[in-house]
Design a protein around this motif. Structure first.
Motif, PDB file in Angstrom:
ATOM      1  N   CYS A  57       0.875  -1.179   0.000  1.00 26.61           N
ATOM      2  CA  CYS A  57       0.000   0.000   0.000  1.00 26.61           C
ATOM      3  C   CYS A  57       0.906   1.219   0.000  1.00 26.61           C
ATOM      4  CB  CYS A  57      -0.851   0.051   1.262  1.00 26.61           C
ATOM      5  SG  CYS A  57      -1.992  -1.317   1.377  1.00 26.61           S
ATOM      6  N   ARG A  60      -0.152   2.723   5.126  1.00 22.24           N
ATOM      7  CA  ARG A  60      -1.105   1.868   5.841  1.00 22.24           C
ATOM      8  C   ARG A  60      -2.165   2.728   6.530  1.00 22.24           C
ATOM      9  NH1 ARG A  60      -2.424  -3.254   6.167  1.00 22.24           N
ATOM     10  NH2 ARG A  60      -2.809  -3.013   8.377  1.00 22.24           N
ATOM     11  N   CYS A  61      -3.415   2.289   6.466  1.00 24.45           N
ATOM     12  CA  CYS A  61      -4.481   2.993   7.182  1.00 24.45           C
ATOM     13  C   CYS A  61      -4.600   2.360   8.572  1.00 24.45           C
ATOM     14  CB  CYS A  61      -5.802   2.818   6.456  1.00 24.45           C
ATOM     15  SG  CYS A  61      -5.706   3.121   4.689  1.00 24.45           S
ATOM     16  N   CYS A  64      -7.030  -0.717   9.341  1.00 28.68           N
ATOM     17  CA  CYS A  64      -7.075  -1.843   8.408  1.00 28.68           C
ATOM     18  C   CYS A  64      -6.644  -3.180   9.021  1.00 28.68           C
ATOM     19  CB  CYS A  64      -6.204  -1.552   7.189  1.00 28.68           C
ATOM     20  SG  CYS A  64      -6.274  -2.893   5.992  1.00 28.68           S
ATOM     21  N   GLY A 109      -3.920  -5.477   0.627  1.00 29.51           N
ATOM     22  CA  GLY A 109      -3.094  -4.512  -0.043  1.00 29.51           C
ATOM     23  C   GLY A 109      -3.850  -3.706  -1.105  1.00 29.51           C
ATOM     24  N   THR A 110      -3.072  -3.028  -1.870  1.00 26.08           N
ATOM     25  CA  THR A 110      -3.608  -2.185  -2.935  1.00 26.08           C
ATOM     26  C   THR A 110      -2.921  -2.558  -4.250  1.00 26.08           C
ATOM     27  OG1 THR A 110      -3.844  -0.422  -1.300  1.00 26.08           O
ATOM     28  CG2 THR A 110      -4.048   0.220  -3.603  1.00 26.08           C
ATOM     29  N   ASN A 143      -7.788   1.299  -4.152  1.00 27.98           N
ATOM     30  CA  ASN A 143      -7.942   2.443  -3.254  1.00 27.98           C
ATOM     31  C   ASN A 143      -8.022   3.681  -4.147  1.00 27.98           C
ATOM     32  OD1 ASN A 143      -7.753   4.577  -1.559  1.00 27.98           O
ATOM     33  ND2 ASN A 143      -6.025   3.793  -0.362  1.00 27.98           N
ATOM     34  N   ARG A 180      -6.526   7.990   6.013  1.00 28.93           N
ATOM     35  CA  ARG A 180      -6.760   7.791   4.575  1.00 28.93           C
ATOM     36  C   ARG A 180      -7.038   9.105   3.864  1.00 28.93           C
ATOM     37  NH1 ARG A 180      -8.319   2.690   2.445  1.00 28.93           N
ATOM     38  NH2 ARG A 180      -9.541   3.611   0.776  1.00 28.93           N
TER      39      ARG A 180
END
Ligand SMILES: C[S@@+](CC[C@H](N)C(=O)[O-])C[C@H]1O[C@@H](n2cnc3c(N)ncnc32)[C@H](O)[C@@H]1O
Ligand code: SF4
Length: 448
Positions: A57, A60-61, A64, A109-110, A143, A180
């Motif tokens: 990512c 990181r948020c 999450c 993940g993204t 995202n 985010r």
């Protein structure tokens, strides 16, 4: 109603698999692993689903619960993708190529946090070896905070046709607390452009129970979601599991909505989606009546796995690649090691990547199947054989009739009531011997 529901707010598995992933058995030898992959060729369903885990990512948020790491340097990322290709080189040879691909899912993940060409190279490797079914579903989790129009066009040109956008909340203050950024493009425009480019089954992820959410801000977010007109909405209950995700501890500094408030949020949002014409699917999805998930629900053909709700038509046995990926065969689950560096190290050393392997016994397959049917259809009709395997579990489930959670249609069929479907995990847990034997205690999030 809320007071009654809160009585059932216990810790229970989400049942995206049976048994739950943290209760899978340890890995078996390399030879046994190969045998399990090869055995899957003669099992049903015959169509192939692939899952690629992209464990990166941009950042990181804090809320999450997914398995990912912040994007490392280019060299590390290249090492990761080289490792995934090497894993594919070894394992794709075990899968018969007279089987067709109906679904490929990139999750994380993204997946869009890496150069998109990396995704295309993985798809190409599949295309080189397998025939894709007409209308195969190529899905990706995105995202939207880092997605540009150009990136979306590139994804469409690679053949992607289904996207799930992580929105979580539209309120900038909540987003700030959970670390985010908002969507780069207005979400309504993003969905319109996605459709123009050939995407369908467009999903928005929303989460209720996040820190800082108030009734006013949350319902305004639901209105924004409805205005954007997604095909699907996944409305997740925030899972606060700081013992597994220590970063979440930081969120305790803010006001975290309690279970009562969370239930209020969910019930009102559910009402709003239904009023707007959405159909309720499974325990936390709302979809347009024309969407394949709504149709599958109507036909009793809804299915659920680690990638979420899906239809039996598109979803085959799932072959997973990359760190933490879980392969889901008719008779077994196999999970790769979580840490990216450990995954790379094992691949480079020609060692096995699996840390867990669970071959299901005949009884476990029946448990998995009945729990899945109950969770997807909110009703369950069992055969004599299934009922014998469920044994006391069936009695525990049917006893919930006296609490108004279900109605017995006959000796072997139950339908969850309106109340019961709101706590369907609680109902499913009644069938589960692992819960009864206290194997799941202290491990799972609350049902609300
Ligand atoms: C693997 S994430 C991928 C989404 C993508 N990386 C993004 O951020 O938009 C899938 C979804 O899991 C949900 N999720 C993650 N952590 C959660 C938690 N602690 N509780 C509830 N849902 C969570 C979020 O809705 C998220 O969009
Ligand atoms: S929500 Fe998405 S972007 Fe945020 S940490 Fe989780 S996977 Fe990464």
């Amino acid at each position: 109603m809320i007071e009654t529901l809160l009585r059932y707010n216990t810790n229970a598995p989400r049942y995206t698999s049976y048994p739950p992933a943290n209760l899978f058995k340890p890995a078996v030898s390399a030879n046994e692993t190969e045998r399990i992959w090869k055995d899957s060729n003669s099992l049903n369903p015959q169509n192939l689903s692939f899952y690629f885990h992209v464990p990166f990512c941009v950042k990181r948020c804090l809320f999450c619960g997914c398995t990912s790491e912040t994007l490392h340097d280019e060299n590390f990322r290249n090492q990761y993708f080289a490792a995934v290709h090497k894993e594919m080189d070894q394992k794709l040879a075990w899968i018969s190529n007279d089987r067709k691909v109906t679904q490929v899912h990139f999750g994380g993940g993204t997946p869009t946090s890496v150069p998109l060409v990396e995704l295309e190279k993985l798809l190409q490797k599949l295309r080189d070896r397998f025939e894709f079914a007409d209308h195969a579903e190529l899905a990706i989790e995105i995202n939207p905070a880092t997605l540009t129009e150009e990136m979306l066009r590139t994804l469409a040109s690679f053949g992607f046709n289904r996207a799930s956008y992580g929105i979580q909340d539209f309120n900038p203050e909540t987003l700030k607390i959970i670390g985010r950024d908002p969507s780069l493009m207005p979400v309504k425009d993003l969905l319109e452009l996605s459709r123009e480019l050939g995407f369908h089954g467009l999903n928005l992820d929303l989460v209720y129970g996040l820190p800082g959410q108030t009734a006013k801000s949350f319902f305004a977010s639901i209105e924004r979601a409805i205005e954007a007109s997604p095909d699907r909405v996944a409305l997740f209950s925030y899972a606060h599991v700081p013992w597994m995700r220590p970063e979440q501890k930081k969120l305790e500094e803010y006001h975290l909505p309690d279970a009562h408030t969370k239930m209020e949020f969910f019930l009102k949002a559910r009402e709003m989606f239904k009023t707007a014409g959405y159909v309720e699917v499974g325990m936390d999805h709302f979809v347009k009546p024309t969407d394949s998930l709504a149709i599958a629900t109507q036909n009793g053909a809804l299915h659920r796995n680690f990638q979420g709700y899906c239809t039996r038509e598109t979803t085959g046995q799932v072959y997973a690649f990359g760190s933490s990926g879980i392969s889901q065969f008719d008779n077994a689950y196999l999970q790769n090691v979580h840490a990216v560096s450990e995954y790379i190290k094992r691949i480079e050393a020609n060692e096995m990547t699996e840390i867990r392997c669970h071959e299901l016994s005949a009884n476990e397959r029946i448990l998995r199947n009945t729990i899945e049917r109950l969770m997807c259809n909110n009703r369950l009709c069992v055969t004599a054989e299934e009922r014998a395997v469920l044994a006391d579990g069936w009695d525990r489930l049917t006893a919930l009739e006296s609490e108004g959670l279900l109605t017995k249609v006959s000796d072997n069929e139950v339908i969850a009531t309106e109340l019961g479907r709101l706590v369907i995990r609680y109902l499913a847990a009644k069938l589960d011997p692992l819960v009864q034997n206290k194997k799941t205690e202290g491990v799972f999030s609350k049902t609300i």
